[in-house]
Design a protein around this motif. Structure first.
Motif: not given
Ligand code: AMP
Ligand code: GLY
Length: 429
Positions: A282-311
């Motif tokens: 309620k006091n705004g967004p706060k960061i819990l942690e950083y990961n330095v890579r793509f999430g698993d399973p988040e990648t499985q929804v993020l990449l199909p949403m990218v239209a076109g070439d990610l390479v």
């Protein structure tokens, strides 16, 4: 780069995230050959897989050299924290992912918290400790509920949400004296418990330049209604209405940009994915942690949403070059439902025969996580998270309906899944 100017791309890792990366790379006009190490049963059906483990840095460099790889995409955190990208760079091989110094944001929570403090990035109040006595002093001044974290990598298990003083003392002593989480628990972070909804933002960074992927939410608990043990993730979806455009702007302003500027100020040339785990308090967004890579399973929804070439974007990040201003995304939503082995995240059986549908609609990806391919070409279970079914549709409800329809067509002994992935968003309407 080969004569035809097409790239040979090596994806490092063995999970669902890496299979999703392989699929995205295979769809790139820039990619000539895609290979994986060590890969899994699903990747082996699509690309050549090489049995080099993710911890084997010299082995991975030798493989990249031998196969004349132009771009290595590193999936998991362990090789990043072991300096795989540094070793590849020394060998003159381009790699997507941070150098070891940047990977410390994930491999040391104590380092990460000090980084937040130094750069005034909003996060939970905390203290770092290596001795029990000062940790107990801190606990007296900051009574439970409180969060105790092993500082090092602990596969998502090193976080204890202590509701009582006894639980907190037990966690502190267990880690600092009792050897809980081994070397990773020799230093601990004690931090304020935050309340609110959790969501994640993935950015692809190249120094201070970055592009955001859609905000996502995963489901870490094993049981429906977010109950039971913490897992690597039982499902995810994007985008999430928890992060409105205003909240997104606030996160970029108070968290993402100060992080990238802070890394630069600290002399860290950051390239690769930054995955911010956020608590919307309620006091705004706060960061819990950083990961330095793509999430698993988040990648499985993020990449199909990218239209076109990610390479090209991954290549620019790997080279430390400017990124496009924005990425284009498909309209609508994506959901991934994880099919796990009964018993996961505790003990479970492996080697069960998997029966997959012969064909699936184009909006569906069946992503393999813990699978292996036998010599006869059949697919068997080989891990806790076995498969992910990812669907993309005009609405999240339609994506859910599609994903669950395919989940029901897949069979293996002991198949376990949550039926409520996306429940918060679906209730938001
Ligand atoms: P971490 O690995 O630091 O992201 O922690 C794993 C999970 O523990 C997070 O996704 C949160 O659900 C929870 N958690 C971590 N830190 C806190 C905190 N300070 N307050 C509340 N929940 C937390
Ligand atoms: N889904 C959580 C993670 O990748 O860390």
């Amino acid at each position: 780069m080969k004569e035809d100017n097409k790239l040979t791309i090596l994806v490092v890792g063995a999970g669902g995230r890496e299979h999703a990366l392989v699929k995205k790379c295979l769809s790139s006009p820039l990619a000539g050959r895609v290979i994986a190490a060590p890969g899994n049963g699903g990747m082996a059906a699509e690309v050549d897989c090489f049995s080099v483990t993710v911890e084997d840095v010299p082995g991975m460099v030798a493989l990249a050299r031998k196969e004349q790889v132009d771009l290595v995409i590193v999936g998991p955190e362990i090789p990043l924290s072991l300096g795989l990208v540094d070793a590849l760079e020394a060998a003159g091989i381009l790699a997507y992912g941070p150098f070891r110094a940047g990977a410390e944001l994930e491999s040391s929570k104590a380092f990460c918290k000090d980084f937040f403090a130094r750069h005034k990035i909003p996060t939970a109040d905390y203290g770092n400790f290596t001795e029990v006595a000062p940790a107990l002093e801190y606990l007296k001044a900051h009574p439970a509920p409180i969060v105790i974290k092993a500082s090092g990598l602990a596969a998502g298990k090193g976080v204890i949400m202590a509701e009582t003083e006894e639980e907190a003392i037990c966690a502190i002593k267990g880690m600092l004296e009792g050897g809980d989480f081994g070397q990773s628990g020799c230093e601990i972070v004690i931090e304020e418990m935050l309340f609110g909804e959790e969501a994640s933002i993935h950015v692809i960074a190249s120094g201070e330049d970055y592009v955001c992927l859609p905000a996502s939410q995963d489901h870490k608990r094993a049981g429906e209604g977010d109950t039971g043990l913490n897992t690597g993730g039982m499902g995810a979806y994007c985008p999430t209405g928890a992060i409105t455009p205003e909240i997104q702007a606030a996160i970029e302003e108070s968290v993402i940009r100060p992080t990238l500027a802070g890394l630069k100020a600290d002399g860290i040339d950051y390239r690769g994915t930054l995955y911010a785990g956020l608590m919307l308090t309620k006091n705004g967004p706060k960061i819990l942690e950083y990961n330095v890579r793509f999430g698993d399973p988040e990648t499985q929804v993020l990449l199909p949403m990218v239209a076109g070439d990610l390479v090209p974007v991954l290549l620019a990040s790997a080279k430390g070059q400017p990124l496009p201003d924005n990425l284009d995304f498909h309209a609508g939503a994506a959901m991934v439902v994880v099919l796990a082995a009964e018993g996961y995240p505790g003990s479970y059986e492996k080697g069960k025969e998997i029966d997959l549908p012969e064909a699936v609609p184009s909006e569906i990806e069946i992503v393999h996580a813990g699978t292996m391919r036998t010599e006869s070409g059949s697919t068997r279970t080989a891990g806790g998270r076995v498969l992910g079914v990812s669907a993309q549709a005009p609405t999240l409800q339609e994506a859910a309906d599609l994903a669950y329809e395919i989940c029901d067509q897949i069979t293996f002994a002991g198949k376990y899944l949550r039926r409520d992935i996306g429940h918060r968003e679906l209730k938001r309407g």
